[in-house]
Structure formats: C-alpha cells, structure tokens
Design an enzyme around this catalytic site. Sequence first.
Site: not given
Length: 322
Positions: A170, A196, A269, A291, A145, A241, A143, A120, A219
């Site tokens: 995400d 996501e 996670c 992830d 954000k 998760k 990934k 991430t 998510d």
Amino acid sequence: MPKLTVTAESFRLAEVFTISRGSRTEAKVITVRATEGEQRGWGECVPYARYGESLESVAAEIEGLPEDITRATLQEALSPGAARNAVDCALWDLEASKAGKRVWDLLGLPAPVPMITAYTLSLASSEEMEKSAAKHAHRPLLKIKLGTADDMGRLEAVRRGAPKSKIIVDANEGWSAEVYADLAPHLVRLGVQLVEQPLPAGQDDMLAEIERPLPVCADESCHDRKSLPDLKGKYDVINIKLDKTGGLTEALELRKAALAEGYDIMVGCMVGTSLAMAPATIVAQGARVVDLDGPLLLAEDRPEPLQFDAEGVHPPVRALWG
C-alpha cells in the site's frame, strides 16, 4: 424512533503504527449507540483527517441529524464518510436486535464464514521491517505500508523475513507514475500480489496509460458507487472501507455494482476495534483480498471481540454486533 448517543473513545495500540502520512499510538473512534425502548444497537467509525474529518466534526454531523432518522433517510441526510458509517451500522444492529435475527438474515445472505485477512506491517527501517516480517512469517498474507524514497530496500527486507507469505503493498498515494513504473517489475519479481493506490487520487490518470503488470487497487480513489465511472481502465480492484462508503448499506451496493463492472473486491479498514470490523465481515465474503486486521494492532479491544485464528477473521458473535 431510535435515540442516538455519540461518544468519542480511544483504544491503545500494541505498538506505534506508522504510514507515510504519520504515526499514531492509539485508535481514536466515534461510537454511536441507537436505543429504542429496550432494544439497542451500536456502530463505530474512525474519522480520517485525509478526508477532512475529525472526532469533533463527525460527532457534530451525527448530533445534527433529525430525530426521526431512519436507515433509508440517512443515506441522503449524510454524505459518504465516517459519520454516516457509525449511524448506519448502529441502525443495522438495532434492526437485528428488534427482529431477533442476525443482520445477514435480514439481508437474505448466507451466514458469513471466516476469511483470511492481511496483517499490516508498520512503516519502519528496513531492518525493523525484516524483524517484524520474521515475527509474522506464519501469517499467509502480509500488507506492507510503503510510499517513501527507500521502498525497494524495505520490500526486499520483508521478503527475506517472510519468504513464504503472500504480500500486498500500500503506497498510500506516495508514488509518482515514474516511480511506480520503475518499481513494478521488482514488485512482480518479489511476488507481490497487488499494489494499493500507488498514485494520488485525482492524479491517477497515468494508470490507464502505463503497463500494469500486477493488479492495481483503488483505495483513496474509490469511496462509493459514484466513484466507479472515474476508475475505468485505471484499476483492477477496489478497496471497500465502510468509513469511506458511509456504512454497510452503501458498501454492499458498491460491491454489487463493482462486481457487475468486472472489478475484483478488496475489503479494508481504518485502525479501529472489532466493532468497526464486524459489519465489514459481511462485505468481505468472497473478496479477493480481506484486510480487516485493525483489532490485531490494538492493545485493548471491545468486549466479545472478533475471533482471529488460522482460518482468518470470524464473523461477530451477537453480543458484539449484528
């Protein structure tokens, strides 16, 4: 009956970690130890303010459990969430210790193998994210954000920095349906593999009405098996998760039910230690996206941490968990 002890702990991050909801410099976790005679097990959870959880509230939930709690009765004693996760995983670890077996043997599953995990990139300026992407361009899956007004610039910058890496994004519930519809063609153009949670949980019905040119993953909209009916027609993938499902027990049941309904699986996670990721490596077997990079973001970790290499994240050694 196992005796449970609860400890709040903090682990420094290697660098500031930022998402659209804020920044942090440490991972604050709850560690649960389950002791029965000479046998011990442990588990970890990360309380998440998004779901009304805090270190104090989660500790109180666990300390309020009856003394005769078992893994079976735990599923009804606590709701899905961080508290149940830490206890469930500690009881699995204790069970394995008492049996002299690994958890996957108790479950009748093959031994886990390494799985490639996403790495991430923290939310930052386009320039900083390009530098971070270049630093991690050797990683096969990044990934990003997002969830801000300047997402296209950031995405273009990451693609420049890591031209060969696969990318997932995400949005952390940060977009509207209109914003996502505008961005989607560009996500496809830049080779994004999956998006996501583009819309807020509870406000995602538009996903069933607009075109989905790339897979959309639930998510915050997906916690446990009870979430599945509301996801139909809106999502292609679900993110499992353990802090949302309330442990390994429900996570495995959710995976089974989701696969039966045609969803692909992502296993994710919170930002926690190798102890939190260890049970998730079992759920991650065969997943479309893994992830479990939490430990890679830390400056300090548990003893006997998970191994990460070119093959991906390896299953835990017995000294860590399971």
